[in-house]
Design a protein around this motif. Structure first.
Motif: not given
Length: 137
Positions: A97-104
């Motif tokens: 699954x692609x990670x869609x976490x916002x960049x820090x």
């Protein structure tokens, strides 16, 4: 015990004689050859103890109870072949699954390196004069 000590003595004497002969053939003094032969006798005598111990460890019959334990284990070994693999599909799906976490906040993402170009815009004649000037000094 007497036979065991005799074996060690014979082994030591063989080492003594061989060392004495080889040492005398190399033009050593007799006393030097004799000292080396005595040291060789001690080393070969001790080596005979080690060899006898190794031989008894290898050739000693095993106890009957140990043999029966091994026989029972060997009867079970190789009778069943398990070709099933554990189900890891959930873990694989999570990895794919692609990670869609916002960049820090501190991480602005990837920025490629943009090095300056090393192209000179000076006249080649001027550069040649500079090189000639540097080589003359």
């Amino acid at each position: 015990m007497k036979g065991n000590l005799r074996f060690n003595l014979v082994f030591g004497v063989i080492g003594l004689v061989l060392t004495l002969l080889f040492s005398l053939m190399n033009n050593n003094l007799f006393m030097t050859s004799l000292i080396r032969a005595v040291v060789s006798f001690a080393a070969w005598f001790a080596l005979a103890f080690v060899l006898r111990w190794a031989w008894t460890m290898v050739s000693a019959p095993q106890a009957e109870s140990e043999f029966n334990d091994w026989k029972a284990e060997d009867a079970q070994t190789g009778t069943r072949l398990d070709l099933t693999t554990p189900d890891e599909s959930d873990e694989l799906n999570e990895l794919l699954k692609p990670k869609t976490d916002p960049p820090q906040e501190g991480d602005a993402g990837f920025t490629p390196l943009n090095p300056p170009k090393l192209v000179s815009k000076k006249d080649p004649e001027e550069l040649a004069k500079a090189v000639r000037h540097l080589t003359e000094n």
